[in-house]
Scaffold this motif. Structure first.
Motif, PDB file in Angstrom:
ATOM      1  N   VAL A   4      45.303  46.489  48.810  1.00 31.06           N
ATOM      2  CA  VAL A   4      44.419  46.144  47.702  1.00 31.06           C
ATOM      3  C   VAL A   4      43.403  47.269  47.540  1.00 31.06           C
ATOM      4  CG1 VAL A   4      42.765  44.845  49.100  1.00 31.06           C
ATOM      5  CG2 VAL A   4      43.001  44.324  46.672  1.00 31.06           C
ATOM      6  N   VAL A   5      42.944  47.451  46.302  1.00 34.54           N
ATOM      7  CA  VAL A   5      41.904  48.445  46.027  1.00 34.54           C
ATOM      8  C   VAL A   5      40.744  47.722  45.357  1.00 34.54           C
ATOM      9  CG1 VAL A   5      41.309  50.509  44.705  1.00 34.54           C
ATOM     10  CG2 VAL A   5      43.532  50.346  45.823  1.00 34.54           C
ATOM     11  N   GLY A   6      39.547  47.874  45.923  1.00 33.29           N
ATOM     12  CA  GLY A   6      38.344  47.281  45.360  1.00 33.29           C
ATOM     13  C   GLY A   6      37.539  48.327  44.614  1.00 33.29           C
ATOM     14  N   LEU A   7      37.105  47.975  43.401  1.00 31.09           N
ATOM     15  CA  LEU A   7      36.283  48.875  42.589  1.00 31.09           C
ATOM     16  C   LEU A   7      34.941  48.216  42.321  1.00 31.09           C
ATOM     17  CD1 LEU A   7      38.663  50.109  39.735  1.00 31.09           C
ATOM     18  CD2 LEU A   7      38.084  51.282  41.831  1.00 31.09           C
ATOM     19  N   ASP A   8      33.868  48.857  42.729  1.00 32.97           N
ATOM     20  CA  ASP A   8      32.538  48.411  42.342  1.00 32.97           C
ATOM     21  C   ASP A   8      32.171  49.221  41.108  1.00 32.97           C
ATOM     22  OD1 ASP A   8      30.094  46.967  42.548  1.00 32.97           O
ATOM     23  OD2 ASP A   8      29.160  48.800  43.307  1.00 32.97           O
ATOM     24  N   SER A  14      32.757  54.387  39.217  1.00 30.66           N
ATOM     25  CA  SER A  14      33.139  53.287  40.106  1.00 30.66           C
ATOM     26  C   SER A  14      33.243  53.787  41.536  1.00 30.66           C
ATOM     27  CB  SER A  14      34.490  52.707  39.698  1.00 30.66           C
ATOM     28  OG  SER A  14      34.415  52.046  38.467  1.00 30.66           O
ATOM     29  N   GLN A  15      32.850  52.927  42.453  1.00 32.40           N
ATOM     30  CA  GLN A  15      33.028  53.184  43.878  1.00 32.40           C
ATOM     31  C   GLN A  15      34.359  52.559  44.275  1.00 32.40           C
ATOM     32  OE1 GLN A  15      30.537  54.824  45.710  1.00 32.40           O
ATOM     33  NE2 GLN A  15      31.982  54.937  47.387  1.00 32.40           N
ATOM     34  N   LEU A  61      38.068  44.017  40.764  1.00 36.65           N
ATOM     35  CA  LEU A  61      36.772  44.487  40.300  1.00 36.65           C
ATOM     36  C   LEU A  61      35.977  43.326  39.730  1.00 36.65           C
ATOM     37  CD1 LEU A  61      37.096  45.891  36.792  1.00 36.65           C
ATOM     38  CD2 LEU A  61      39.140  45.869  38.174  1.00 36.65           C
ATOM     39  N   GLU A  62      34.666  43.506  39.691  1.00 38.35           N
ATOM     40  CA  GLU A  62      33.781  42.496  39.115  1.00 38.35           C
ATOM     41  C   GLU A  62      33.704  42.678  37.613  1.00 38.35           C
ATOM     42  OE1 GLU A  62      29.760  42.465  40.427  1.00 38.35           O
ATOM     43  OE2 GLU A  62      30.242  41.540  42.334  1.00 38.35           O
ATOM     44  N   SER A  63      33.534  41.572  36.915  1.00 39.69           N
ATOM     45  CA  SER A  63      33.267  41.641  35.491  1.00 39.69           C
ATOM     46  C   SER A  63      31.847  42.182  35.329  1.00 39.69           C
ATOM     47  CB  SER A  63      33.377  40.246  34.881  1.00 39.69           C
ATOM     48  OG  SER A  63      33.028  40.276  33.534  1.00 39.69           O
ATOM     49  N   THR A  64      31.709  43.250  34.555  1.00 41.32           N
ATOM     50  CA  THR A  64      30.390  43.895  34.418  1.00 41.32           C
ATOM     51  C   THR A  64      30.012  44.073  32.955  1.00 41.32           C
ATOM     52  OG1 THR A  64      31.449  46.042  34.518  1.00 41.32           O
ATOM     53  CG2 THR A  64      30.558  45.179  36.579  1.00 41.32           C
ATOM     54  N   THR A 103      24.841  48.045  48.688  1.00 42.42           N
ATOM     55  CA  THR A 103      25.238  49.402  48.321  1.00 42.42           C
ATOM     56  C   THR A 103      26.591  49.309  47.629  1.00 42.42           C
ATOM     57  OG1 THR A 103      26.483  49.909  50.316  1.00 42.42           O
ATOM     58  CG2 THR A 103      24.117  50.380  50.377  1.00 42.42           C
ATOM     59  N   ASP A 104      26.904  50.310  46.842  1.00 39.55           N
ATOM     60  CA  ASP A 104      28.180  50.314  46.125  1.00 39.55           C
ATOM     61  C   ASP A 104      29.358  50.341  47.097  1.00 39.55           C
ATOM     62  OD1 ASP A 104      26.748  50.304  43.813  1.00 39.55           O
ATOM     63  OD2 ASP A 104      26.999  52.436  43.390  1.00 39.55           O
ATOM     64  N   ILE A 105      29.204  51.082  48.195  1.00 39.38           N
ATOM     65  CA  ILE A 105      30.282  51.188  49.178  1.00 39.38           C
ATOM     66  C   ILE A 105      30.570  49.826  49.790  1.00 39.38           C
ATOM     67  CG2 ILE A 105      30.924  52.201  51.401  1.00 39.38           C
ATOM     68  CD1 ILE A 105      29.206  54.651  50.565  1.00 39.38           C
ATOM     69  N   ILE A 106      29.525  49.111  50.166  1.00 42.43           N
ATOM     70  CA  ILE A 106      29.702  47.785  50.769  1.00 42.43           C
ATOM     71  C   ILE A 106      30.235  46.798  49.734  1.00 42.43           C
ATOM     72  CG2 ILE A 106      28.458  45.848  51.803  1.00 42.43           C
ATOM     73  CD1 ILE A 106      26.760  47.953  53.282  1.00 42.43           C
ATOM     74  N   ASP A 107      29.785  46.895  48.479  1.00 44.37           N
ATOM     75  CA  ASP A 107      30.274  46.008  47.434  1.00 44.37           C
ATOM     76  C   ASP A 107      31.773  46.202  47.186  1.00 44.37           C
ATOM     77  OD1 ASP A 107      27.799  44.898  47.144  1.00 44.37           O
ATOM     78  OD2 ASP A 107      27.319  45.909  45.263  1.00 44.37           O
TER      79      ASP A 107
END
Length: 142
Positions: A4-8, A14-15, A61-64, A103-107
């Motif tokens: 899985v790939v997470g995008l903040d 995006s992080q 990813l989160e809805s932004t 932080t973006d990395i942790i998110d």
């Protein structure tokens, strides 16, 4: 393996954090701008994971608001499975953690972990008529 790939997603960039499986992060987190070149770099990274594992990783990813729109459009056209998480669901999952660090990395990492914990629904593309109606009602309201 269940990659899985997470995008903040933030304004203009995006992080990125990838996991090959639960509790197995892949490489270090990095940022990509929301340009064709930046999203192309992210696409190459996703292809690298696909070649390594043999499975195309979903993108969480989160809805932004509207910041995530170019990312969604880019990867939707390329056939990736996208999972867009409601920010309230993501916030609730993050608040259950003992450390209150933002932080973006942790998110980005939390979004990957959320994928393994919750049963998340894949993104469903909205028709142009629905989007037009949404914009019309927002204009009418304002």
């Amino acid at each position: 393996m269940n990659p899985v790939v997470g995008l903040d997603v933030a304004k203009g960039e995006s992080q990125v954090q990838a996991f090959l499986d639960k509790k197995k992060p892949y490489k270090t987190s990095f940022k990509v701008p929301h340009t064709l070149e930046g999203l192309g770099t992210l696409s190459e990274f996703l292809k690298e994971i696909e070649d390594l594992i043999g499975i195309r990783p979903p993108i969480v990813l989160e809805s932004t608001g509207h910041y995530h729109t170019p990312v969604v459009q880019y990867f939707e056209e390329r056939g990736y499975l996208l999972i867009i998480v409601n920010p309230l669901v993501s916030y609730r999952a993050k608040s259950s953690s003992l450390r209150k660090v933002k932080t973006d990395i942790i998110d980005a990492r939390h979004l990957c972990e959320l994928y393994y914990k919750e049963e998340l629904e894949p993104y469903k593309k909205r028709g142009i008529q629905l989007l037009n109606l949404r914009n019309l009602t927002r204009q009418h309201q304002s």
